[in-house]
Design a protein around this motif. Structure first.
Motif, PDB file in Angstrom:
ATOM      1  N   GLU A 120      50.976  41.435  51.496  1.00 48.04           N
ATOM      2  CA  GLU A 120      50.678  42.576  50.628  1.00 48.04           C
ATOM      3  C   GLU A 120      51.840  42.891  49.692  1.00 48.04           C
ATOM      4  O   GLU A 120      51.639  43.299  48.535  1.00 48.04           O
ATOM      5  CB  GLU A 120      50.352  43.799  51.492  1.00 48.04           C
ATOM      6  N   TYR A 159      43.907  35.318  47.183  1.00 47.01           N
ATOM      7  CA  TYR A 159      44.455  36.680  47.306  1.00 47.01           C
ATOM      8  C   TYR A 159      45.421  36.974  46.160  1.00 47.01           C
ATOM      9  O   TYR A 159      45.394  38.060  45.566  1.00 47.01           O
ATOM     10  CB  TYR A 159      45.149  36.804  48.654  1.00 47.01           C
ATOM     11  N   PHE A 205      44.794  38.864  55.668  1.00 48.35           N
ATOM     12  CA  PHE A 205      44.014  39.271  54.497  1.00 48.35           C
ATOM     13  C   PHE A 205      42.964  40.324  54.850  1.00 48.35           C
ATOM     14  O   PHE A 205      42.070  40.610  54.051  1.00 48.35           O
ATOM     15  CB  PHE A 205      43.355  38.038  53.880  1.00 48.35           C
ATOM     16  N   LYS A 214      37.185  33.855  49.748  1.00 43.73           N
ATOM     17  CA  LYS A 214      36.336  34.882  50.325  1.00 43.73           C
ATOM     18  C   LYS A 214      34.879  34.634  49.951  1.00 43.73           C
ATOM     19  O   LYS A 214      34.524  34.517  48.778  1.00 43.73           O
ATOM     20  CB  LYS A 214      36.763  36.270  49.839  1.00 43.73           C
TER      21      LYS A 214
END
Length: 391
Positions: A144, A176, A52, A344
């Motif tokens: 991704e 994510y 990430f 995060k």
């Protein structure tokens, strides 16, 4: 031995071996030598952060020789056997004698122990055993490109280093996907051979908090699932219990065992996978001039760098006591700490010992900063240098 100074051999230049060798150099008048087959030391807690872009592994690798004090010798060799009766270690290049042996060789990660797992890693773009640096890097590209389906994480039926890593990877992936707007098209599943996502006993307060977070974020935990085979062609993982889970992207924790030279070519494990030591002194149960710490020590606590840090203090103190013919200190209480990153900027610190939870199960930004920004600096500049003043 021809030298009047005792010879201390430290096997392994990972976290436990490096900090112990450097601390021993200052504490005792001895010839300290570290033996390892690799000259690259990686900050392994970064592996689940790499996909990430929360941490760059290239910035967290060091030359082993440069981490060790100039007065600590470093030998690059692969150990193939230990004879504690003769007080010798056999390497591929030569044999080494010792007065004191400290085993800090970690564990052996073996994706090949599960049929299809290694083949899936090598032959497909969907299997990434992220406890290996190269797989963690490759998982970043896969994450991704991932646009939905089932993201599967599995935990093996062996002790593993950093038991919280699969949980953290799963939660960071969930966030994510939300940020990318594809969360509704994704199912996140983590399996484990046991009944709890994190653990019981001293781990219970953190277990309850994690369960709450997973329920709120619709992350699925599948208990009593012991991986037996990976059918990478059909993207399906089978279990010993007879169940199966399909996947679109798979991040398995590979099975982990004691190194072959410890298990097969030494009497140090007492028939198990790891070096048999007293739970509190970390001295071998049969050979008093042998000590072990870190992932290869057979003690009933989680395998983390924080545990190795505490164990290092005990080993250094007890090596000194042993050489002075003093009673050893039973000072290791099973302490370990596991920062659990839930998303995060937010984390919880699970901190416990053999008996009790120590820290409260609080999720905060400060804990994130501590794990991502503060601890890596302490790791390289203080702990690995053997400067850590806190026992």
């Amino acid at each position: 031995m021809t030298s009047t100074r005792p010879t201390v051999l430290v096997l392994g230049a990972g976290a436990g071996g490096t900090m112990t060798a450097n601390a021993l150099r200052r504490r005792i008048d001895a010839d300290v030598t570290v033996i390892d087959k690799s000259r690259t030391h990686s900050y392994q807690p970064a592996y689940y952060l790499i996909p990430f872009d929360y941490m760059d592994l290239d910035e967290h690798q060091r030359d082993t020789r440069k981490l060790l004090h100039d007065e600590v010798s470093f030998v690059r060799d692969e150990v193939v056997g230990v004879d504690p009766d003769e007080q010798t270690v056999t390497g591929e290049a030569e044999a080494y004698e010792y007065d004191i042996l400290v085993s800090a060789v970690g564990n052996d990660r073996r994706p090949g122990a599960v049929p299809g797992m290694l083949e899936g890693w090598n032959r497909t773009d969907s299997v990434y055993p992220f406890y290996h640096a190269s797989a963690a890097r490759a998982l970043g590209d896969a994450v991704e490109a991932f646009d939905g389906g089932r993201f599967l994480v599995t935990v093996p039926d062996t002790p593993i280093k950093c038991g919280g890593a699969p949980l953290k990877l799963t939660m960071l992936m969930e966030e994510y996907l939300r940020d990318r707007g594809v969360r509704e098209d994704t199912e996140l599943v983590m399996t484990k051979p046991g009944s709890e996502v994190f653990g019981t006993g001293p781990k219970a307060p953190y277990q309850e908090r994690i369960k709450e977070i997973w329920n709120d974020r619709d992350i699925t935990f599948v208990p009593e699932f012991t991986v037996s085979e990976v059918d990478y062609e059909n993207r399906t993982v089978h279990s010993k219990e007879g169940d199966a889970h399909e996947y679109d992207l798979y991040a398995p924790v590979p099975p982990q065992y004691g190194h072959e030279f410890v298990v097969e070519n030494s009497p140090l494990t007492d028939g198990g996978e790891y070096v048999s030591v007293d739970d509190h002194t970390l001295q071998h149960e049969t050979y008093p001039n042998v000590f072990a710490l870190g992932d290869n020590a057979d003690v009933p606590t989680s395998r983390t760098a924080s545990a190795a840090r505490k164990q290092s203090h005990v080993v250094v103190d007890n090596v000194e006591r042993y050489l002075d013919d003093r009673a050893l200190a039973s000072d290791y209480d099973g302490y370990t700490a596991c920062p659990i990153l839930v998303e995060k900027g937010k984390a919880m610190i699970a901190e416990f010992d053999y008996e009790d939870a120590i820290s409260a199960p609080i999720v905060s930004r400060l804990n994130w900063i501590l794990d991502v920004n503060v601890i890596p600096s302490l790791y390289w500049n203080v702990w690995m240098r053997g400067y850590d003043p806190v026992p």
